[in-house]
Write a protein that holds these residues in place. Structure first.
Motif, short mmCIF file in Angstrom:
data_model
loop_
_atom_site.label_atom_id
_atom_site.label_comp_id
_atom_site.label_asym_id
_atom_site.label_seq_id
_atom_site.Cartn_x
_atom_site.Cartn_y
_atom_site.Cartn_z
N GLY A 113 0.08 -1.53 0.06
CA GLY A 113 0.27 0.14 0.40
C GLY A 113 0.72 1.21 0.24
O GLY A 113 0.74 2.38 -0.37
N GLY A 114 2.40 1.41 0.63
CA GLY A 114 2.60 2.03 1.09
C GLY A 114 3.48 2.83 -0.51
O GLY A 114 3.32 3.38 -0.72
N ALA A 115 3.81 1.61 -0.95
CA ALA A 115 4.39 1.22 -2.27
C ALA A 115 3.82 1.91 -3.38
O ALA A 115 4.17 3.11 -4.07
CB ALA A 115 5.77 -0.40 -2.74
N LEU A 125 -3.83 -0.41 2.96
CA LEU A 125 -3.21 0.26 4.33
C LEU A 125 -4.83 0.97 4.82
O LEU A 125 -4.92 -0.01 6.23
CB LEU A 125 -2.70 1.92 4.42
CG LEU A 125 -1.38 1.14 3.48
CD1 LEU A 125 -0.64 3.37 3.10
CD2 LEU A 125 0.02 1.01 4.13
N MET A 126 -5.74 1.24 4.50
CA MET A 126 -7.02 1.29 5.07
C MET A 126 -7.80 0.50 5.58
O MET A 126 -8.85 0.25 6.90
CB MET A 126 -7.76 2.85 4.96
CG MET A 126 -7.01 4.30 5.45
SD MET A 126 -8.74 5.40 4.69
CE MET A 126 -7.02 6.93 6.03
N ARG A 127 -7.70 -0.32 4.45
CA ARG A 127 -8.36 -1.53 4.69
C ARG A 127 -7.70 -2.98 6.22
O ARG A 127 -8.74 -4.05 6.10
CB ARG A 127 -7.94 -2.64 3.33
CG ARG A 127 -8.61 -3.73 3.25
CD ARG A 127 -10.61 -3.41 3.06
NE ARG A 127 -11.16 -5.02 3.07
CZ ARG A 127 -11.05 -5.89 3.92
NH1 ARG A 127 -10.61 -5.38 5.20
NH2 ARG A 127 -11.75 -7.28 3.83
N GLN A 128 -6.50 -2.40 6.05
CA GLN A 128 -6.23 -3.39 6.90
C GLN A 128 -5.63 -2.09 8.49
O GLN A 128 -5.34 -2.70 9.24
CB GLN A 128 -4.79 -3.54 6.74
CG GLN A 128 -3.98 -4.15 5.79
CD GLN A 128 -4.35 -5.61 5.88
OE1 GLN A 128 -3.93 -6.01 6.91
NE2 GLN A 128 -5.50 -6.18 4.91
N GLY A 129 -6.42 -1.15 8.65
CA GLY A 129 -7.05 0.17 8.96
C GLY A 129 -5.48 0.05 9.63
O GLY A 129 -5.33 0.85 11.15
#
Length: 203
Positions: A14-16, A120-124
């Motif tokens: 997600g960050g990449a 990212l947000m899907r992982q909280g």
């Protein structure tokens, strides 16, 4: 351990992906990728600061809120996410695309941005910056994080437009509309992770 490794892989991815959308497609046109991106653009405009570094500074400054309201685990994952994003931005900013088309860059960059933030947000996990505030609001009100993120970013875009160029706000709002649609699609499914926050989106 397997769940931890999957989460770690998704946060790094997600960050990449977020960094790819910003560094390769959006930032070359000075299009803010979000509230933190808008502030990074202003820092670059005023002080010629590298936008990857500026983004990391802005994101890091929001971690106190993450610790207070989201907990230490979310803060740790957020640090990982924003660090990967900042490194990705610096790497992808070095790539020069000849004969750029701002429309294509806007669309591709926004889709990649939304995909990265959504993962990212899907992982909280917050994507840093004002994403921390959006995640706090979303977890408290049982709504998708894309909605508060959009409105917070709009306010920062307005400030950026007044200082730099009014056409930026049109590009930024278009980018936000595309990216928040992608974020909401990715976050659509009800979920709960043992290492993260969990919320149920209102029907």
């Amino acid at each position: 351990m397997k769940q931890f490794m999957i989460k770690n892989g998704l946060v790094v991815a997600g960050g990449a992906i977020q960094g790819l959308g910003m560094g390769l497609f959006l930032f070359p046109h000075f299009i803010p990728s979000g509230g933190a991106g808008g502030i990074a653009v202003l820092l670059n405009y005023w002080f010629n600061m590298d936008m990857g570094i500026g983004l990391w500074i802005v994101n890091f400054s929001m971690l106190l809120l993450a610790v207070t309201y989201l907990g230490k685990r979310v803060t740790l994952w957020t640090i990982i996410g924003i660090t990967v994003t900042s490194i990705s931005i610096q790497l992808f900013e070095q790539i020069h695309i000849p004969n750029r088309n701002i429309f294509y860059d806007l669309v591709f960059g926004s889709v990649l941005l939304g995909t990265g933030i959504g993962l990212l947000m899907r992982q909280g996990v917050s994507n840093g910056g004002v994403g921390v505030i959006a995640l706090i609001i979303a977890s408290g009100k049982n709504i998708s994080p894309g909605q508060p993120l959009f409105w917070i970013n709009c306010c920062i875009f307005l400030i950026t437009a007044v200082i730099i160029d009014w056409k930026i706000i049109l590009l930024a709002l278009t980018s936000q509309w595309i990216s928040t649609r992608i974020i909401d699609l990715i976050c659509q499914v009800t979920f709960h992770q043992s290492y993260t926050l969990g919320w149920r989106k209102k029907p």
